[in-house]
Design a protein around this motif. Structure first.
Motif, PDB file in Angstrom:
ATOM      1  N   TRP A 282       7.276 -39.596  -2.328  1.00  0.00           N
ATOM      2  CA  TRP A 282       7.735 -40.663  -3.037  1.00  0.00           C
ATOM      3  C   TRP A 282       8.523 -39.468  -4.089  1.00  0.00           C
ATOM      4  CZ3 TRP A 282       2.689 -41.192  -1.718  1.00  0.00           C
ATOM      5  CH2 TRP A 282       2.069 -39.994  -2.765  1.00  0.00           C
ATOM      6  N   THR A 283       9.961 -39.485  -5.018  1.00  0.00           N
ATOM      7  CA  THR A 283      10.381 -39.484  -5.992  1.00  0.00           C
ATOM      8  C   THR A 283       9.165 -39.169  -7.096  1.00  0.00           C
ATOM      9  OG1 THR A 283      12.539 -39.861  -5.319  1.00  0.00           O
ATOM     10  CG2 THR A 283      12.294 -39.263  -7.748  1.00  0.00           C
TER      11      THR A 283
ATOM     12  N   VAL B 216      16.548 -28.113  -7.523  1.00  0.00           N
ATOM     13  CA  VAL B 216      14.921 -28.469  -7.273  1.00  0.00           C
ATOM     14  C   VAL B 216      14.183 -29.255  -7.395  1.00  0.00           C
ATOM     15  CG1 VAL B 216      13.101 -27.196  -6.559  1.00  0.00           C
ATOM     16  CG2 VAL B 216      15.108 -26.451  -6.161  1.00  0.00           C
ATOM     17  N   LYS B 217      14.292 -29.277  -8.925  1.00  0.00           N
ATOM     18  CA  LYS B 217      13.754 -30.968  -9.646  1.00  0.00           C
ATOM     19  C   LYS B 217      14.842 -31.923  -9.486  1.00  0.00           C
ATOM     20  CE  LYS B 217      10.757 -27.320 -12.380  1.00  0.00           C
ATOM     21  NZ  LYS B 217      10.220 -27.015 -14.101  1.00  0.00           N
ATOM     22  N   SER B 218      15.880 -32.031  -8.822  1.00  0.00           N
ATOM     23  CA  SER B 218      16.271 -33.090  -9.399  1.00  0.00           C
ATOM     24  C   SER B 218      15.762 -33.429  -7.746  1.00  0.00           C
ATOM     25  CB  SER B 218      18.287 -32.754  -8.861  1.00  0.00           C
ATOM     26  OG  SER B 218      18.153 -31.701  -7.807  1.00  0.00           O
TER      27      SER B 218
ATOM     28  N   ARG C  14      10.119 -34.042  -5.336  1.00  0.00           N
ATOM     29  CA  ARG C  14       8.814 -35.142  -4.188  1.00  0.00           C
ATOM     30  C   ARG C  14       6.842 -34.970  -4.077  1.00  0.00           C
ATOM     31  NH1 ARG C  14      13.276 -36.717  -4.927  1.00  0.00           N
ATOM     32  NH2 ARG C  14      14.987 -37.282  -2.810  1.00  0.00           N
ATOM     33  N   LYS C  15       6.313 -35.887  -4.428  1.00  0.00           N
ATOM     34  CA  LYS C  15       5.193 -35.754  -4.388  1.00  0.00           C
ATOM     35  C   LYS C  15       4.361 -36.463  -2.810  1.00  0.00           C
ATOM     36  CE  LYS C  15       0.497 -36.496  -6.017  1.00  0.00           C
ATOM     37  NZ  LYS C  15      -0.345 -37.276  -7.239  1.00  0.00           N
ATOM     38  N   GLY C  16       3.594 -35.936  -2.207  1.00  0.00           N
ATOM     39  CA  GLY C  16       3.601 -37.260  -1.002  1.00  0.00           C
ATOM     40  C   GLY C  16       2.181 -36.374  -0.271  1.00  0.00           C
TER      41      GLY C  16
ATOM     42  N   THR D 123       5.870 -29.415   1.697  1.00  0.00           N
ATOM     43  CA  THR D 123       6.889 -30.385   2.667  1.00  0.00           C
ATOM     44  C   THR D 123       7.536 -31.552   1.958  1.00  0.00           C
ATOM     45  OG1 THR D 123       4.545 -29.790   3.523  1.00  0.00           O
ATOM     46  CG2 THR D 123       5.945 -31.333   4.834  1.00  0.00           C
ATOM     47  N   GLN D 124       7.317 -32.380   0.966  1.00  0.00           N
ATOM     48  CA  GLN D 124       7.977 -32.867   0.977  1.00  0.00           C
ATOM     49  C   GLN D 124       9.306 -33.347   0.569  1.00  0.00           C
ATOM     50  OE1 GLN D 124       4.899 -33.034   0.322  1.00  0.00           O
ATOM     51  NE2 GLN D 124       3.650 -35.100   1.241  1.00  0.00           N
TER      52      GLN D 124
END
Length: 265
Positions: free
Chosen positions: A137-138, A155-157, A160-162, A225-226
């Protein structure tokens, strides 16, 4: 009556393998459950449809009686909880599995994971789609712990985290290269947060330089990974779900120590 095997006759015609990638400290406490799981898989004709890879601490080897004997990958790193090295160990496991040209899916697991379904059910499910199973997710969380220099905004645009535990199609696993990992590790080392920790570490914890960078908590394993798949434009090729299920019972917060295995019911 003999239990019916889920999809074995049809699925067994595939030559592709499912790689089980275990990230562990040393002994795997759930080994008896995995012994039963893999024994059943072999009895039902699945022995050539999977391979097991493990990443315990460097220098550790499983005993001959363990189902994980001989699964240790040769290239290992010291892993610190919450540090960049967790993602590095995961990357090394993925790269080891890719050395087998028959590896079609790679399933990343922890030492606390246990199977909830028979092998053929799991194999058939993961290989029923060309997509990878990656909960993502964002988020803006932890962006400040990384500085990607000239590529920072880009990159920061797509940050993601997951969930850490994923099931990857071979094409997606191939993207998780050492070069990509180094990009994240270097970005963490450049961040002000890492720089501050590096200044405090020698006096407080007796560590300096790279050792401090490899100890600072940046939780790259929840982003590597995300974010990499997002940067490569592969998110439409993902099932946004983790292949694992986790429950901490009625605990409101997860303690760093004293973790317990929930009873299977």
């Amino acid at each position: 009556a003999k239990r019916r095997t889920a999809g074995a006759p049809e699925t067994a015609k595939r030559r592709g393998r499912l790689a089980f990638l275990f990230l562990c400290r040393a002994q795997i406490p759930t080994a008896p459950i995995w012994t039963a799981f893999f024994d059943e898989a072999r009895r039902e004709g699945g022995g050539d449809h999977y391979r097991v890879y493990s990443h315990p601490r460097p220098g550790f080897s499983f005993g001959r009686a363990s189902p994980f004997y001989g699964t240790e990958i040769s290239n290992r790193t010291n892993v610190g909880w919450g540090a960049v090295t967790v993602a590095k160990a995961e990357m090394l496991l993925v790269r080891a599995a890719l050395e087998d040209p028959l590896t079609e899916r790679s399933l990343l697991l922890s030492e606390a994971c246990v199977p909830l379904h028979p092998f053929w059910c799991l194999y058939s499910f993961l290989l029923s789609t060309e997509k990878s199973f990656v909960k993502t997710w964002t988020t803006d969380e932890r962006k400040q712990l990384y500085d990607f220099a000239a590529d920072d905004a880009f990159v920061k645009s797509r940050w993601r985290k997951g969930h850490q535990w994923v099931a990857l199609h071979r094409n997606h696993a191939a993207i998780l290269t050492e070069r990509r990992y180094a990009q994240f590790a270097d970005a963490h080392a450049r961040s002000p947060a890492a720089g501050e920790f590096r200044q405090l570490a020698p006096a407080r914890w007796g560590m300096a330089g790279a050792k401090a960078d490899n100890t600072h908590h940046c939780f790259l394993d929840e982003h590597y990974t995300q974010t990499t798949l997002a940067l490569e434009g592969r998110e439409s090729e993902l099932v946004a779900a983790s292949p694992t299920y986790i429950s901490f019972g009625k605990l409101r917060r997860v303690p760093r120590h004293g973790r317990r295995l929930l009873g299977a019911s």
